[in-house]
Scaffold this motif. Structure first.
Motif, PDB file in Angstrom:
ATOM      1  N   ASN A  83       0.831  -1.217   0.000  1.00  0.00           N
ATOM      2  CA  ASN A  83       0.000   0.000   0.000  1.00  0.00           C
ATOM      3  C   ASN A  83       0.859   1.258   0.000  1.00  0.00           C
ATOM      4  OD1 ASN A  83      -2.433  -1.403   0.011  1.00  0.00           O
ATOM      5  ND2 ASN A  83      -2.480  -1.556   2.255  1.00  0.00           N
ATOM      6  N   THR A  84       1.983   1.203   0.706  1.00  0.00           N
ATOM      7  CA  THR A  84       2.892   2.364   0.724  1.00  0.00           C
ATOM      8  C   THR A  84       3.430   2.634  -0.676  1.00  0.00           C
ATOM      9  OG1 THR A  84       3.532   1.884   3.014  1.00  0.00           O
ATOM     10  CG2 THR A  84       5.017   3.289   1.728  1.00  0.00           C
ATOM     11  N   HIS A  85       3.839   1.577  -1.371  1.00  0.00           N
ATOM     12  CA  HIS A  85       4.365   1.731  -2.734  1.00  0.00           C
ATOM     13  C   HIS A  85       3.286   2.261  -3.679  1.00  0.00           C
ATOM     14  CE1 HIS A  85       8.187   0.178  -1.691  1.00  0.00           C
ATOM     15  NE2 HIS A  85       7.875  -1.128  -1.672  1.00  0.00           N
ATOM     16  N   ILE A  86       2.079   1.731  -3.578  1.00  0.00           N
ATOM     17  CA  ILE A  86       0.991   2.177  -4.446  1.00  0.00           C
ATOM     18  C   ILE A  86       0.697   3.659  -4.206  1.00  0.00           C
ATOM     19  CG2 ILE A  86      -1.506   1.964  -4.867  1.00  0.00           C
ATOM     20  CD1 ILE A  86      -1.218  -1.042  -4.364  1.00  0.00           C
ATOM     21  N   TYR A  87       0.670   4.059  -2.938  1.00  0.00           N
ATOM     22  CA  TYR A  87       0.414   5.466  -2.602  1.00  0.00           C
ATOM     23  C   TYR A  87       1.496   6.371  -3.188  1.00  0.00           C
ATOM     24  CZ  TYR A  87      -0.061   9.668   0.257  1.00  0.00           C
ATOM     25  OH  TYR A  87      -0.186  10.968   0.684  1.00  0.00           O
ATOM     26  N   THR A  88       2.744   5.936  -3.111  1.00  0.00           N
ATOM     27  CA  THR A  88       3.856   6.732  -3.636  1.00  0.00           C
ATOM     28  C   THR A  88       3.767   6.868  -5.151  1.00  0.00           C
ATOM     29  OG1 THR A  88       5.276   5.947  -1.836  1.00  0.00           O
ATOM     30  CG2 THR A  88       6.378   6.918  -3.741  1.00  0.00           C
ATOM     31  N   ILE A  89       3.445   5.760  -5.838  1.00  0.00           N
ATOM     32  CA  ILE A  89       3.347   5.792  -7.306  1.00  0.00           C
ATOM     33  C   ILE A  89       2.199   6.689  -7.750  1.00  0.00           C
ATOM     34  CG2 ILE A  89       2.901   4.389  -9.359  1.00  0.00           C
ATOM     35  CD1 ILE A  89       4.274   2.048  -7.889  1.00  0.00           C
ATOM     36  N   LYS A  90       1.085   6.636  -7.036  1.00  0.00           N
ATOM     37  CA  LYS A  90      -0.067   7.490  -7.381  1.00  0.00           C
ATOM     38  C   LYS A  90       0.278   8.968  -7.267  1.00  0.00           C
ATOM     39  CE  LYS A  90      -4.111   4.570  -6.484  1.00  0.00           C
ATOM     40  NZ  LYS A  90      -5.315   4.374  -5.632  1.00  0.00           N
ATOM     41  N   LYS A  91       1.102   9.302  -6.268  1.00  0.00           N
ATOM     42  CA  LYS A  91       1.484  10.711  -6.101  1.00  0.00           C
ATOM     43  C   LYS A  91       2.364  11.167  -7.256  1.00  0.00           C
ATOM     44  CE  LYS A  91       2.438  12.686  -2.304  1.00  0.00           C
ATOM     45  NZ  LYS A  91       3.084  13.110  -1.046  1.00  0.00           N
ATOM     46  N   ILE A  92       3.204  10.236  -7.739  1.00  0.00           N
ATOM     47  CA  ILE A  92       4.104  10.582  -8.847  1.00  0.00           C
ATOM     48  C   ILE A  92       3.349  10.612 -10.174  1.00  0.00           C
ATOM     49  CG2 ILE A  92       6.160   9.839 -10.121  1.00  0.00           C
ATOM     50  CD1 ILE A  92       7.140   8.547  -7.518  1.00  0.00           C
ATOM     51  N   VAL A  93       2.488   9.593 -10.400  1.00  0.00           N
ATOM     52  CA  VAL A  93       1.726   9.498 -11.656  1.00  0.00           C
ATOM     53  C   VAL A  93       0.240   9.364 -11.299  1.00  0.00           C
ATOM     54  CG1 VAL A  93       1.579   8.350 -13.909  1.00  0.00           C
ATOM     55  CG2 VAL A  93       3.685   8.180 -12.557  1.00  0.00           C
TER      56      VAL A  93
END
Length: 288
Positions: A83-93
């Motif tokens: 979930n942390t990785h998904i949240y980070t990717i969403k912020k970037i893209v």
């Protein structure tokens, strides 16, 4: 008395997961020097483990190793990390497709971890692991106590030997001063008729000369330091540094006796005493 060296090994099973705890304690001239090698899943306990070692071991080089004995290769999904990785990717893209984001995140490192990793994060696991480490450190302390008993007996024998040897100095000192006084008077008598002199000044110089080579004060201080050493040795509190300081004072008095005596027979006694205090100082390096 506690030795600074010790060893303990403990195999434990917590919530179905096997671990091996190994603790080694070695001597150190500094305070406490801690080195740890633990599985990655126990990194969260690092601070607690260090505090436990510092409060228990007090001094020495402490090596702690925990081996994960689980051979199971079962992997589980670390949902929190995912979930942390998904949240980070969403912020970037932010406009990226949800499926594409999930596909990327699932391929990132450490998403799947051994089953034991998730178990190790529980509070109950942490408490049981710390308790097991505490028991291992207690075993090291018992080991230190056993070695300490042996070292106490050995070190005491060295200082007792110094006290026994030093008893010979009293009679030797009387004979030495008697011979020196006789030689000095003979030399003076042979030269009195050849020079003019002040009798009172001559007497004061003779007293000064004889006092200069008198080792009575050093003998008394040596006995005091040895008795003080034995008194501290009988105590229960950590004493390694204190005994080291006292041993230095003992050696200082022995050296002074040797330099002031200027006598071959007394020098032999001094060598014997220095040999004993050197043996004691060598063993004191292992004392807590």
């Amino acid at each position: 008395m506690l030795s600074m060296t010790g060893y303990a090994k403990k195999d434990i099973t917590i919530q179905g997961h096997a671990f091996s705890i190994l603790v080694k304690a070695l001597n150190s001239t500094k305070g406490i020097d801690i080195s740890m090698k633990v599985p990655r899943q126990l990194a969260v306990l690092d601070s607690d483990i260090r505090q436990l070692i510092e409060s228990t071991m007090i001094r020495g080089k402490i090596h702690l190793m925990i081996n994960d004995g689980n051979t199971s290769s079962n992997l589980v999904l670390d949902k929190k990390k995912l979930n942390t990785h998904i949240y980070t990717i969403k912020k970037i893209v932010p406009d990226a497709d949800v499926g594409a984001i999930l596909n990327i995140a699932i391929k990132l490192p450490d998403i799947f971890v051994p089953e034991s990793h998730s178990v190790c994060r529980s509070n109950s696991f942490g408490k049981k692991m710390l308790n097991a480490i505490k028991q291992s450190l207690a075993d090291v302390t018992k080991y230190r106590q056993q070695e300490g008993k042996i070292l106490r007996k050995e070190i005491k024998s060295y200082v007792d030997s110094i006290l026994n040897i030093s008893k010979k100095l009293s009679s030797m000192e009387k004979e030495r001063l008697k011979n020196k006084k006789s030689k000095l008077l003979k030399s003076i008598q042979n030269n009195l008729n050849k020079i003019d002199y002040d009798p009172s000044r001559l007497e004061s110089e003779m007293i000064y000369y004889l006092e200069k080579y008198d080792i009575t004060e050093e003998r008394v201080r040596l006995q005091y330091h040895c008795n003080f050493f034995l008194d501290v040795l009988s105590q229960k509190a950590p004493m390694g540094k204190k005994l080291t300081f006292i041993s230095q004072e003992i050696l200082r008095e022995i050296n002074t006796i040797g330099s002031k005596a200027n006598d071959f027979n007394i020098q032999k006694i001094v060598v014997l005493m220095k040999e004993q205090i050197d043996k004691a100082k060598e063993q004191l390096q292992n004392i807590l």
